[in-house]
Write a protein that holds these residues in place. Structure first.
Motif, PDB file in Angstrom:
ATOM      1  N   THR A 140     -11.829  -1.031  -8.179  1.00  0.00           N
ATOM      2  CA  THR A 140     -10.780  -0.770  -7.188  1.00  0.00           C
ATOM      3  C   THR A 140      -9.458  -1.395  -7.611  1.00  0.00           C
ATOM      4  O   THR A 140      -8.403  -0.747  -7.558  1.00  0.00           O
ATOM      5  CB  THR A 140     -11.196  -1.318  -5.818  1.00  0.00           C
ATOM      6  N   ASP A 141      -9.501  -2.636  -8.037  1.00  0.00           N
ATOM      7  CA  ASP A 141      -8.263  -3.305  -8.453  1.00  0.00           C
ATOM      8  C   ASP A 141      -7.678  -2.661  -9.702  1.00  0.00           C
ATOM      9  O   ASP A 141      -6.451  -2.622  -9.872  1.00  0.00           O
ATOM     10  CB  ASP A 141      -8.523  -4.793  -8.701  1.00  0.00           C
ATOM     11  N   LEU A 142      -8.534  -2.156 -10.570  1.00  0.00           N
ATOM     12  CA  LEU A 142      -8.046  -1.456 -11.758  1.00  0.00           C
ATOM     13  C   LEU A 142      -7.258  -0.216 -11.339  1.00  0.00           C
ATOM     14  O   LEU A 142      -6.193   0.076 -11.897  1.00  0.00           O
ATOM     15  CB  LEU A 142      -9.213  -1.067 -12.661  1.00  0.00           C
ATOM     16  N   GLY A 143      -7.776   0.495 -10.336  1.00  0.00           N
ATOM     17  CA  GLY A 143      -7.050   1.657  -9.828  1.00  0.00           C
ATOM     18  C   GLY A 143      -5.695   1.273  -9.259  1.00  0.00           C
ATOM     19  O   GLY A 143      -4.704   1.982  -9.452  1.00  0.00           O
ATOM     20  N   LYS A 144      -5.630   0.139  -8.544  1.00  0.00           N
ATOM     21  CA  LYS A 144      -4.346  -0.322  -8.006  1.00  0.00           C
ATOM     22  C   LYS A 144      -3.398  -0.716  -9.136  1.00  0.00           C
ATOM     23  O   LYS A 144      -2.201  -0.419  -9.085  1.00  0.00           O
ATOM     24  CB  LYS A 144      -4.581  -1.524  -7.094  1.00  0.00           C
ATOM     25  N   LYS A 145      -3.950  -1.379 -10.134  1.00  0.00           N
ATOM     26  CA  LYS A 145      -3.126  -1.824 -11.260  1.00  0.00           C
ATOM     27  C   LYS A 145      -2.463  -0.641 -11.958  1.00  0.00           C
ATOM     28  O   LYS A 145      -1.312  -0.717 -12.399  1.00  0.00           O
ATOM     29  CB  LYS A 145      -4.008  -2.591 -12.250  1.00  0.00           C
ATOM     30  N   LEU A 146      -3.192   0.454 -12.029  1.00  0.00           N
ATOM     31  CA  LEU A 146      -2.707   1.624 -12.779  1.00  0.00           C
ATOM     32  C   LEU A 146      -2.173   2.711 -11.859  1.00  0.00           C
ATOM     33  O   LEU A 146      -2.122   3.880 -12.250  1.00  0.00           O
ATOM     34  CB  LEU A 146      -3.857   2.190 -13.632  1.00  0.00           C
ATOM     35  N   HIS A 147      -1.750   2.342 -10.657  1.00  0.00           N
ATOM     36  CA  HIS A 147      -1.414   3.344  -9.653  1.00  0.00           C
ATOM     37  C   HIS A 147      -0.296   4.282 -10.072  1.00  0.00           C
ATOM     38  O   HIS A 147      -0.272   5.449  -9.668  1.00  0.00           O
ATOM     39  CB  HIS A 147      -1.039   2.647  -8.338  1.00  0.00           C
ATOM     40  N   ASP A 148       0.645   3.818 -10.866  1.00  0.00           N
ATOM     41  CA  ASP A 148       1.761   4.679 -11.264  1.00  0.00           C
ATOM     42  C   ASP A 148       1.599   5.198 -12.689  1.00  0.00           C
ATOM     43  O   ASP A 148       2.563   5.648 -13.305  1.00  0.00           O
ATOM     44  CB  ASP A 148       3.089   3.943 -11.118  1.00  0.00           C
ATOM     45  N   LYS A 149       0.375   5.106 -13.198  1.00  0.00           N
ATOM     46  CA  LYS A 149       0.071   5.620 -14.533  1.00  0.00           C
ATOM     47  C   LYS A 149      -0.787   6.870 -14.407  1.00  0.00           C
ATOM     48  O   LYS A 149      -1.495   7.055 -13.425  1.00  0.00           O
ATOM     49  CB  LYS A 149      -0.674   4.578 -15.376  1.00  0.00           C
TER      50      LYS A 149
ATOM     51  N   GLU B 148       0.840  -1.203   0.000  1.00  0.00           N
ATOM     52  CA  GLU B 148       0.000   0.000   0.000  1.00  0.00           C
ATOM     53  C   GLU B 148       0.873   1.251   0.000  1.00  0.00           C
ATOM     54  O   GLU B 148       0.615   2.211  -0.732  1.00  0.00           O
ATOM     55  CB  GLU B 148      -0.909   0.005   1.224  1.00  0.00           C
ATOM     56  N   LEU B 149       1.894   1.238   0.846  1.00  0.00           N
ATOM     57  CA  LEU B 149       2.777   2.397   0.932  1.00  0.00           C
ATOM     58  C   LEU B 149       3.565   2.587  -0.355  1.00  0.00           C
ATOM     59  O   LEU B 149       3.732   3.719  -0.824  1.00  0.00           O
ATOM     60  CB  LEU B 149       3.734   2.242   2.114  1.00  0.00           C
ATOM     61  N   GLU B 150       4.025   1.498  -0.951  1.00  0.00           N
ATOM     62  CA  GLU B 150       4.792   1.611  -2.188  1.00  0.00           C
ATOM     63  C   GLU B 150       3.938   2.192  -3.311  1.00  0.00           C
ATOM     64  O   GLU B 150       4.413   2.987  -4.117  1.00  0.00           O
ATOM     65  CB  GLU B 150       5.347   0.239  -2.574  1.00  0.00           C
ATOM     66  N   ARG B 151       2.682   1.774  -3.336  1.00  0.00           N
ATOM     67  CA  ARG B 151       1.771   2.315  -4.345  1.00  0.00           C
ATOM     68  C   ARG B 151       1.608   3.819  -4.159  1.00  0.00           C
ATOM     69  O   ARG B 151       1.618   4.583  -5.127  1.00  0.00           O
ATOM     70  CB  ARG B 151       0.415   1.615  -4.220  1.00  0.00           C
ATOM     71  N   TYR B 152       1.448   4.242  -2.915  1.00  0.00           N
ATOM     72  CA  TYR B 152       1.296   5.670  -2.626  1.00  0.00           C
ATOM     73  C   TYR B 152       2.538   6.446  -3.069  1.00  0.00           C
ATOM     74  O   TYR B 152       2.428   7.507  -3.689  1.00  0.00           O
ATOM     75  CB  TYR B 152       1.056   5.880  -1.130  1.00  0.00           C
ATOM     76  N   ARG B 153       3.720   5.919  -2.741  1.00  0.00           N
ATOM     77  CA  ARG B 153       4.961   6.598  -3.132  1.00  0.00           C
ATOM     78  C   ARG B 153       5.014   6.810  -4.643  1.00  0.00           C
ATOM     79  O   ARG B 153       5.342   7.902  -5.129  1.00  0.00           O
ATOM     80  CB  ARG B 153       6.174   5.778  -2.697  1.00  0.00           C
ATOM     81  N   LYS B 154       4.712   5.746  -5.375  1.00  0.00           N
ATOM     82  CA  LYS B 154       4.799   5.827  -6.833  1.00  0.00           C
ATOM     83  C   LYS B 154       3.777   6.831  -7.385  1.00  0.00           C
ATOM     84  O   LYS B 154       4.083   7.586  -8.320  1.00  0.00           O
ATOM     85  CB  LYS B 154       4.574   4.449  -7.449  1.00  0.00           C
TER      86      LYS B 154
END
Length: 957
Positions: free
Chosen positions: A589-598, A388-394
């Motif tokens: 929701t999972d789509l948002g996680k998948k594309l978190h750094d896009k 979760e934290l890594e996703r936020y950082r990116k």
């Protein structure tokens, strides 16, 4: 990517040199203190004028030939004495009502003649601790700077307080205060004592109170002005097309020579912390859903060190990570509550108020809040995940890097706030590049353990209050307080949160390519028109207006006008249901996680006459954006759980909606205006129950399986040699149908008769009035709409001058007009305002007199000249935005307007005359119908005779 990394490396070198230079100037600090210092942006020139006025000057290139000027005073309503409550705001109003160099209204007229618009470009605001005056000027004429210096000089030392003008403006301010009456004010009356306690803030709302607003004299206002409007309490902020040295010289020789008459500085007032948590239940007819808010009070920090920045980042992290979990739950199949979130607001200068909020599901009130409290406890027990934290950082670093890449596109208006915060609160300001490097440096050092501990520290801080909102008829029982505290203190061993694997590709195999079969230029808008092998059309406008923007919008005629009456509700909601279901194997929701750094966004919409898909991306993510567009055309889905949850949410909202008198009033008026047409009925529980998953999905597929019906418009940072293969891959490959479709005329019309509709149902002491002139017209002509728009602006100014400036009866009046093309050509002009109860008919009569005057007497040439200059400025500035070009192309294509109308805009504007505008207005008003809608305060028998009200509730002629 290599170019980006090279660019960023250069940026880091610049930041290093800036930081090194800053630290070198801090030789008296210890090494630890120096390491904790934040750099100040090198982009701004700051200092003090000879008399102590602080200045911040930030040259910026967008928009061209514009400068934004703010005069900031660090004095607001908190400095008012008891007898002066409302004085700071009153003085702000008087700044536009006559001064040494400008008679009443001349200041605004002067600025508007330069192309500025009162409200958007010229405005002022008063808060607890500041008063702000904002101006925008064109900088192509150096004389404009002299005009600005005169205005600033007058605001600092030359505001006149003519007793007659004060009396006139008093009525305007009381009208403004009356216009604010509503649910928000009623809730604030209860919440302010809870939020502020014994602090001065509770009795110093900037708008003031009726007693002092009605009694303060011109001398009282002048005394407050002379006491506080001192150079040492002021800052001058300039952003945009400005040369700092020239500006400093000009203002030092003008406003810099104004001497302070005293050395008074504003006193700081803090808000005391609560010792024991408050509990309050607020019910109201206009509250439509129940919610529970558990609020914690913690300390705030001034952004003046690396430690402070780290603290703020931790606050943002726990909010983002917690909210992501709550969104996943409320968006999932289980859906334990309608919605839940964590947020915070500033409470005075030294405290933050964090709010855990949950909206329970209908019929599951207790289960919902208990589950929400469990989720809070789950984080408390197990913390957050590294993933979760890594996703936020990116996400944060990706967004920050885009801002660096797009430095040249930062709008000057957006730069002002950082300097206001520095002057008022000592907040550090740093450049976009400095911010990115700081984030790159600090974010990797924050561990998931530190974030989890920060969340737990929040829960260990003082519980400030529990606030429960509920519809009036759903007031919770007296035992709720006890239940809530028991649930919050309940200790239950919970399983840790886990995440599913997101390894599946979005698009397993690429579609078979189609072809570009033809292309041509649209010279008027510098675009290329592509025709594809499947019949779709793509219009592309490459631009260098932003390095990081690509916008796509595709539309097709049809919409839910093609649905049967039985299908209509499902068709109306079909695009929302598809969007809520995600794509392929991914939930939303999972789509948002998948594309978190896009950097990709996409929206679906099926309106009455058009279906539309809109998306945006960074250039590096353009192919991903087109893949998503392709998938929402070819593989849409509506999950059964999503459909059930969505339907239940709409039912829950509709169950209470008509308890709100304003909603009920609007529904009655709508039915009357549309002659109770079956296809325009307002929403209700019964209508919401008609939402059907299968009907919705089939209707959506029917609209989006005809790519040949769609026109795609793409604008932004696009290289044609890169985008053309992508068009063939993802758009030319979309399915098509031999039969094209268009919208259906459902015979929905506004009733062609006069209507007088009145109700005595408003909850507040104000009367709301809505007037609508309308009629069908023979033919849609773009020039008619153009001239009507100019007439609307002239009428707005004439009504404002009469009702506000001359009579002081209203704070503002809204005027809107249009010529509709679909489903048939129709003229509309609407006027809306709030009135003192019992005064509405006088104002309606006055409005009609002003309209008749504008139709019979020559229109004021000076007002038309001002409007023309404002439109020139707006049109020129608009062309510096990709949004502008996207909107223009969509408008001209959908409305089938010849592009020569666009290229000739300036010449049409230059040559249109007051006579032509008046002739158009007369043509439209002739034989038009009038809808008069009046919503008066509830049971207001003293103002209007009850029998008369009953007789006039719905009179039609």
């Amino acid at each position: 990517m290599k170019q980006v990394m090279t660019y960023l490396a250069k940026c880091k070198t610049i930041v290093f040199l800036c930081v090194f230079g800053f630290l070198a100037a801090c030789q008296t600090l210890t090494p630890t203190e120096r390491a904790n210092q934040l750099p100040l942006s090198p982009e701004v020139t700051s200092g003090k004028l000879d008399n102590g006025i602080q200045y911040y000057i930030h040259p910026n290139r967008k928009p061209k030939e514009r400068a934004y000027i703010t005069l900031l005073l660090n004095v607001g309503s908190l400095q008012e004495e008891e007898r002066e409550r409302g004085a700071a705001h009153f003085v702000e109003h008087m700044a536009f009502n006559g001064s040494t160099h400008f008679n009443k209204n001349d200041l605004v007229n002067t600025l508007e003649s330069l192309g500025m618009t009162f409200g958007s470009d010229i405005n002022a605001f008063t808060s607890f601790d500041s008063t702000r005056y904002h101006l925008e000027i064109p900088t192509d004429d150096t004389e404009n700077w002299s005009t600005i210096s005169l205005i600033l000089d007058d605001w600092i030392t030359g505001i006149k307080f003519d007793p007659e003008d004060v009396e006139q403006e008093r009525k305007v301010i009381l009208s403004e205060k009356r216009a604010r009456k509503g649910l928000g004010e009623r809730l604030s009356e209860v919440l302010n004592p809870i939020n502020y306690g014994d602090a001065r803030h509770a009795d110093r709302m900037p708008i003031g109170v009726d007693e002092t607003l009605s009694s303060m004299s011109a001398e009282d206002l002048k005394a407050f002005y002379e006491k506080w409007y001192q150079p040492h309490n002021m800052a001058l902020i300039i952003t945009g097309d400005v040369k700092p040295d020239n500006a400093i010289k000009l203002f030092n020789n003008t406003i810099g020579q104004i001497k302070s008459s005293n050395d008074l500085k504003p006193q700081e007032y803090l808000i005391p912390g609560r010792v024991n948590p408050a509990y309050e239940v607020l019910t109201d007819q206009e509250i439509l859903t129940r919610s529970i808010n558990v609020r914690y009070q913690t300390h705030s920090v001034t952004l003046d060190s690396v430690d402070a920045l780290r603290y703020r980042l931790l606050n943002q992290m726990i909010i983002s990570l917690f909210n992501s979990r709550m969104y996943e739950l409320s968006d999932g199949a289980e859906k334990p509550f309608e919605g839940a979130s964590l947020g915070y607001s500033q409470l005075g200068n030294d405290k933050l108020l964090f709010n855990f909020s949950v909206t329970p599901k209908d019929g599951a009130f207790e289960q919902s809040y208990q589950r929400f409290f469990e989720e809070i406890e789950r984080v408390e027990q197990h913390g957050f995940l590294s993933s979760e934290l890594e996703r936020y950082r990116k996400e944060v670093l990706n967004s920050s890097l885009l801002a660096v890449e797009d430095l040249d596109s930062i709008h000057s208006r957006s730069l002002t706030d950082r300097y206001m915060s520095h002057f008022l609160y000592g907040e550090h300001y740093f450049s976009t590049i400095q911010r990115h490097v700081l984030l790159e440096t600090i974010l990797p050092t924050i561990s998931v353990q530190e974030v989890s501990e920060h969340f737990n520290q929040l829960l260990a801080s003082n519980r400030h209050s529990i606030i429960v909102y509920a519809p009036e008829q759903e007031k919770p029982g007296a035992d709720l307080e006890e239940k809530l505290f028991a649930a919050l203190n309940k200790d239950t061993k919970l399983a840790a949160y886990s995440e599913s694997d997101l390894a599946d590709p979005l698009m397993a195999t690429l579609p078979e390519k189609g072809r570009i079969i033809d292309k041509s230029d649209i010279e008027a808008v510098d675009a290329i028109d592509y025709r594809l092998s499947n019949g779709a059309r793509v219009i592309i406008r490459p631009s260098d207006l932003s390095n990081t923007e690509v916008f796509l919008s595709a539309y097709a005629p049809g919409g839910y006008s093609l649905a049967t009456l039985e299908q209509q509700r499902s068709a109306m909601e079909s695009a929302k249901l598809v969007a809520a279901s995600g794509i392929g194997s991914y939930s939303r929701t999972d789509l948002g996680k998948k594309l978190h750094d896009k950097t990709v966004q996409l929206q679906l919409n099926i309106g009455r006459y058009y279906s539309q898909i809109s998306s945006s991306s960074a250039p590096k993510d353009m192919e991903l954006m087109l893949q998503l567009v392709h998938l929402y055309f070819t593989e849409p889905k509506i999950d059964e759980d999503v459909a059930d949850n969505y339907r239940n949410s709409v039912i829950q909202y509709q169950r209470n909606r008509l308890n709100d008198p304003e909603q009920k009033y609007a529904d009655e008026l709508h039915r009357l205006m549309t002659d109770n047409h079956p296809r325009t009925q307002p929403w209700s529980v019964e209508e919401a129950q008609k939402i059907d998953r299968e009907i919705a999905l089939n209707f959506y597929k029917d609209r989006f399986t005809k790519a040949n019906n769609f026109t795609f418009v793409i604008v932004g940072n696009i290289q044609l040699e890169e985008v053309e293969p992508l068009i063939e891959q993802y758009i030319a490959s979309l399915p098509a149908d031999a039969k094209k479709e268009t919208w259906q005329d459902e015979n929905i019309r506004t009733v062609q008769r006069d209507i007088h509709f009145a109700r005595d149902t408003a909850l507040d002491e104000k009367t709301k009035v809505f007037l609508n002139y309308h009629k069908p017209i023979d033919q849609y002509v773009s020039e008619t709409r153009f001239r009507l728009g100019l007439y609307e602006e002239i009428l707005q100014q004439e009504l404002q001058a009469k009702l506000r400036e001359e009579l002081g009866e209203v704070y503002s009046i809204g005027v809107g007009s249009g010529v509709d093309r679909y489903p048939t050509e129709w003229f509309n002009l609407s006027i809306s305002f709030n009135a003192e109860p019992g005064r509405e008919q006088l104002l309606i009569d006055t409005i009609q007199e002003v309209i008749q005057q504008t139709l019979a007497e020559p229109l004021p040439q000076d007002k038309l000249d001002t409007i023309k200059q404002q439109r020139r400025m707006s049109f020129t500035e608009g062309q510096q935005s990709n949004h502008f070009w996207l909107g223009q192309i969509l408008l001209y294509e959908r409305e089938d307007i010849d592009y020569s109308y666009f290229t000739n805009y300036m010449s049409r504007l230059d040559t249109v005359t007051t006579e032509q505008i008046q002739n158009t207005a007369n043509m439209l008003f002739k034989d038009s119908y009038l809808i008069t809608s009046i919503m008066r305060p509830k049971d207001d028998t003293d103002i209007v005779n009850k029998a008369e009200q009953e007789a006039e509730q719905a009179i039609t002629d």
